[in-house]
Scaffold this motif. Structure first.
Motif, mmCIF file in Angstrom:
data_model
loop_
_atom_site.group_PDB
_atom_site.id
_atom_site.type_symbol
_atom_site.label_atom_id
_atom_site.label_comp_id
_atom_site.label_asym_id
_atom_site.label_seq_id
_atom_site.Cartn_x
_atom_site.Cartn_y
_atom_site.Cartn_z
ATOM 1 N N GLN A 1 45.546 53.314 40.464
ATOM 2 C CA GLN A 1 45.920 53.069 39.183
ATOM 3 C C GLN A 1 46.389 51.581 38.692
ATOM 4 N N TYR A 2 46.626 51.204 39.883
ATOM 5 C CA TYR A 2 47.338 49.547 39.560
ATOM 6 C C TYR A 2 46.353 48.796 39.624
ATOM 7 N N ILE A 3 44.981 49.182 40.082
ATOM 8 C CA ILE A 3 43.815 47.825 40.120
ATOM 9 C C ILE A 3 43.488 47.252 38.999
ATOM 10 N N GLY A 4 43.637 45.953 38.757
ATOM 11 C CA GLY A 4 43.400 45.308 37.614
ATOM 12 C C GLY A 4 44.604 45.078 36.806
ATOM 13 N N ARG A 5 45.824 45.419 37.338
ATOM 14 C CA ARG A 5 47.146 45.081 36.586
ATOM 15 C C ARG A 5 47.652 44.120 37.197
ATOM 16 N N THR A 6 48.586 43.055 36.575
ATOM 17 C CA THR A 6 49.121 42.111 37.261
ATOM 18 C C THR A 6 50.832 42.293 37.375
ATOM 19 N N PHE A 7 51.211 41.874 38.339
ATOM 20 C CA PHE A 7 52.622 41.947 38.634
ATOM 21 C C PHE A 7 53.168 40.478 39.148
ATOM 22 N N GLN A 8 54.595 40.490 39.316
ATOM 23 C CA GLN A 8 55.123 39.412 39.909
ATOM 24 C C GLN A 8 55.456 39.857 41.426
ATOM 25 N N LEU A 9 55.525 38.855 42.415
ATOM 26 C CA LEU A 9 55.814 39.168 43.634
ATOM 27 C C LEU A 9 57.433 39.388 43.794
ATOM 28 N N SER A 10 58.069 40.320 44.411
ATOM 29 C CA SER A 10 59.396 40.542 44.578
ATOM 30 C C SER A 10 59.981 40.078 45.830
ATOM 31 N N HIS A 11 58.929 39.895 46.915
ATOM 32 C CA HIS A 11 59.158 39.547 48.104
ATOM 33 C C HIS A 11 57.833 38.417 48.447
ATOM 34 N N ALA A 12 57.960 37.220 48.704
ATOM 35 C CA ALA A 12 57.101 36.192 49.217
ATOM 36 C C ALA A 12 56.070 37.063 49.958
ATOM 37 N N ILE A 13 54.635 36.580 49.753
ATOM 38 C CA ILE A 13 53.464 36.886 50.630
ATOM 39 C C ILE A 13 53.705 35.830 51.776
ATOM 40 N N GLU A 14 54.027 36.232 53.002
ATOM 41 C CA GLU A 14 54.055 35.457 54.255
ATOM 42 C C GLU A 14 53.196 36.128 55.435
ATOM 43 N N LEU B 1 48.306 47.464 48.630
ATOM 44 C CA LEU B 1 47.637 46.662 47.627
ATOM 45 C C LEU B 1 46.997 45.561 47.883
ATOM 46 N N ILE B 2 45.743 45.338 47.661
ATOM 47 C CA ILE B 2 45.164 43.923 47.910
ATOM 48 C C ILE B 2 45.418 43.234 46.600
ATOM 49 N N VAL B 3 45.934 41.843 46.771
ATOM 50 C CA VAL B 3 46.151 41.394 45.591
ATOM 51 C C VAL B 3 45.549 39.550 45.588
ATOM 52 N N GLU B 4 45.231 39.222 44.457
ATOM 53 C CA GLU B 4 44.743 37.707 44.462
ATOM 54 C C GLU B 4 45.891 37.038 43.500
ATOM 55 N N ILE B 5 46.099 35.996 43.972
ATOM 56 C CA ILE B 5 47.179 34.932 42.837
ATOM 57 C C ILE B 5 46.491 34.512 41.869
ATOM 58 N N ILE B 6 47.072 34.808 40.612
ATOM 59 C CA ILE B 6 46.722 34.409 39.277
ATOM 60 C C ILE B 6 46.592 32.993 39.328
ATOM 61 N N GLY B 7 45.580 32.326 38.707
ATOM 62 C CA GLY B 7 45.573 30.978 38.431
ATOM 63 C C GLY B 7 45.279 30.244 39.868
ATOM 64 N N ALA B 8 45.107 30.640 40.520
ATOM 65 C CA ALA B 8 44.665 29.992 42.093
ATOM 66 C C ALA B 8 43.349 29.709 42.535
#
Length: 149
Positions: free
Chosen positions: A93-106, A142-149
Protein backbone atom coordinates in the motif's frame (compact mmCIF):
# COMPACT_ATOMS: atom_id res chain seq x y z
CA UNK A 1 -39.38 -41.98 9.90
CA UNK A 2 -41.88 -41.68 7.08
CA UNK A 3 -44.44 -40.34 9.57
CA UNK A 4 -42.10 -37.43 10.36
CA UNK A 5 -41.81 -36.53 6.68
CA UNK A 6 -45.56 -36.75 6.10
CA UNK A 7 -46.27 -34.38 9.02
CA UNK A 8 -43.83 -31.58 8.08
CA UNK A 9 -45.02 -28.09 9.00
CA UNK A 10 -43.63 -24.69 7.99
CA UNK A 11 -41.77 -24.62 11.31
CA UNK A 12 -39.90 -27.77 10.38
CA UNK A 13 -38.82 -26.20 7.10
CA UNK A 14 -37.76 -23.00 8.86
CA UNK A 15 -35.75 -25.09 11.30
CA UNK A 16 -34.03 -26.79 8.38
CA UNK A 17 -33.32 -23.35 6.89
CA UNK A 18 -31.69 -22.19 10.13
CA UNK A 19 -29.62 -25.37 10.42
CA UNK A 20 -28.43 -24.90 6.83
CA UNK A 21 -27.49 -21.29 7.59
CA UNK A 22 -25.46 -22.39 10.60
CA UNK A 23 -23.69 -25.01 8.49
CA UNK A 24 -23.03 -22.34 5.85
CA UNK A 25 -21.43 -20.09 8.46
CA UNK A 26 -19.12 -22.91 9.51
CA UNK A 27 -18.25 -24.09 5.99
CA UNK A 28 -18.41 -20.87 3.96
CA UNK A 29 -19.13 -22.37 0.53
CA UNK A 30 -22.21 -20.22 -0.26
CA UNK A 31 -24.09 -23.24 -1.63
CA UNK A 32 -25.67 -24.12 1.72
CA UNK A 33 -27.08 -20.59 1.74
CA UNK A 34 -29.18 -21.43 -1.31
CA UNK A 35 -30.35 -24.72 0.14
CA UNK A 36 -31.37 -22.77 3.23
CA UNK A 37 -33.19 -20.35 0.94
CA UNK A 38 -35.03 -23.28 -0.66
CA UNK A 39 -36.14 -24.53 2.77
CA UNK A 40 -37.43 -21.05 3.66
CA UNK A 41 -39.32 -20.80 0.34
CA UNK A 42 -40.82 -24.24 0.97
CA UNK A 43 -41.92 -23.09 4.44
CA UNK A 44 -43.56 -19.96 3.02
CA UNK A 45 -45.37 -21.85 0.25
CA UNK A 46 -46.49 -24.55 2.68
CA UNK A 47 -47.86 -21.90 5.03
CA UNK A 48 -49.79 -20.19 2.21
CA UNK A 49 -50.98 -23.21 0.22
CA UNK A 50 -50.81 -26.11 2.71
CA UNK A 51 -49.86 -28.88 0.25
CA UNK A 52 -48.79 -32.48 0.99
CA UNK A 53 -45.36 -33.89 1.70
CA UNK A 54 -44.76 -34.99 -1.90
CA UNK A 55 -45.16 -31.43 -3.15
CA UNK A 56 -43.03 -30.12 -0.28
CA UNK A 57 -40.13 -32.37 -1.28
CA UNK A 58 -40.61 -31.45 -4.93
CA UNK A 59 -40.65 -27.69 -4.20
CA UNK A 60 -37.61 -27.96 -1.94
CA UNK A 61 -35.67 -29.99 -4.52
CA UNK A 62 -36.55 -27.78 -7.48
CA UNK A 63 -35.89 -24.51 -5.64
CA UNK A 64 -32.60 -25.89 -4.27
CA UNK A 65 -31.36 -26.95 -7.69
CA UNK A 66 -32.50 -23.78 -9.45
CA UNK A 67 -31.07 -21.44 -6.83
CA UNK A 68 -27.69 -23.24 -6.74
CA UNK A 69 -27.49 -23.23 -10.56
CA UNK A 70 -28.49 -19.56 -10.70
CA UNK A 71 -25.83 -18.66 -8.11
CA UNK A 72 -23.21 -20.70 -9.94
CA UNK A 73 -23.99 -18.99 -13.27
CA UNK A 74 -23.93 -15.57 -11.62
CA UNK A 75 -20.66 -16.38 -9.86
CA UNK A 76 -19.01 -17.35 -13.15
CA UNK A 77 -19.99 -14.06 -14.81
CA UNK A 78 -19.26 -11.58 -12.03
CA UNK A 79 -16.06 -9.57 -11.92
CA UNK A 80 -13.92 -11.00 -9.12
CA UNK A 81 -11.12 -8.47 -9.35
CA UNK A 82 -10.77 -6.52 -6.18
CA UNK A 83 -11.12 -2.76 -6.08
CA UNK A 84 -8.49 -2.86 -3.31
CA UNK A 85 -5.92 -5.45 -4.37
CA UNK A 86 -3.42 -4.45 -1.66
CA UNK A 87 -5.87 -4.64 1.22
CA UNK A 88 -4.06 -7.49 2.98
CA UNK A 89 -0.62 -6.59 1.67
CA UNK A 90 0.17 -3.75 4.00
CA UNK A 91 3.62 -2.88 2.65
CA UNK A 92 2.39 -2.80 -0.94
CA UNK A 93 0.00 0.00 0.00
CA UNK A 94 2.98 2.31 0.54
CA UNK A 95 4.55 1.89 -2.90
CA UNK A 96 4.58 5.26 -4.63
CA UNK A 97 4.15 7.26 -1.41
CA UNK A 98 6.77 9.63 -0.02
CA UNK A 99 8.00 9.78 3.57
CA UNK A 100 10.75 11.38 5.65
CA UNK A 101 13.46 9.25 7.15
CA UNK A 102 13.13 8.94 10.92
CA UNK A 103 16.52 7.17 11.12
CA UNK A 104 19.31 7.85 8.64
CA UNK A 105 20.03 5.27 5.97
CA UNK A 106 23.49 3.99 6.85
CA UNK A 107 25.08 1.09 5.01
CA UNK A 108 21.90 0.86 2.95
CA UNK A 109 19.50 0.44 5.91
CA UNK A 110 17.31 3.00 7.71
CA UNK A 111 13.80 3.56 9.07
CA UNK A 112 10.70 5.61 8.31
CA UNK A 113 7.59 6.27 10.36
CA UNK A 114 4.40 5.30 8.54
CA UNK A 115 1.20 6.20 10.36
CA UNK A 116 1.54 4.45 13.75
CA UNK A 117 4.39 2.08 12.85
CA UNK A 118 8.07 2.10 11.93
CA UNK A 119 9.29 0.39 8.77
CA UNK A 120 12.80 -0.69 7.92
CA UNK A 121 13.94 0.73 4.57
CA UNK A 122 16.72 -0.04 2.14
CA UNK A 123 18.27 2.42 -0.24
CA UNK A 124 21.19 4.77 -0.80
CA UNK A 125 22.69 6.33 2.32
CA UNK A 126 20.89 9.51 3.41
CA UNK A 127 20.57 11.64 6.57
CA UNK A 128 17.54 11.90 8.89
CA UNK A 129 14.55 13.90 7.52
CA UNK A 130 15.47 13.20 3.88
CA UNK A 131 12.40 12.70 1.70
CA UNK A 132 12.24 9.25 0.17
CA UNK A 133 9.80 7.54 -2.17
CA UNK A 134 8.86 3.89 -1.69
CA UNK A 135 9.52 2.01 -4.95
CA UNK A 136 9.11 -1.60 -3.84
CA UNK A 137 9.05 -4.10 -1.03
CA UNK A 138 11.12 -7.18 -0.21
CA UNK A 139 9.87 -9.19 2.73
CA UNK A 140 9.27 -6.64 5.48
CA UNK A 141 11.66 -4.01 4.13
CA UNK A 142 10.56 -1.13 1.97
CA UNK A 143 12.83 -0.25 -0.95
CA UNK A 144 13.21 3.54 -1.23
CA UNK A 145 14.88 6.08 -3.43
CA UNK A 146 15.86 9.57 -2.42
CA UNK A 147 13.65 12.28 -3.89
CA UNK A 148 15.62 14.87 -5.82
CA UNK A 149 18.77 12.78 -6.01
Amino acid sequence: MMENIVNMTPWHWLSIAVVMLVIEMMVGTVYMLWISFAAAVTAALLWVFGFGWEMQILVFTVVSILSVIAWHKYDLTRDKTSTRPNLNKRGHQYIGRTFQLSHAIENGVGKINVDDSTWKVRGNDAPVDTKVKVTGIEGTELIVEIIGA
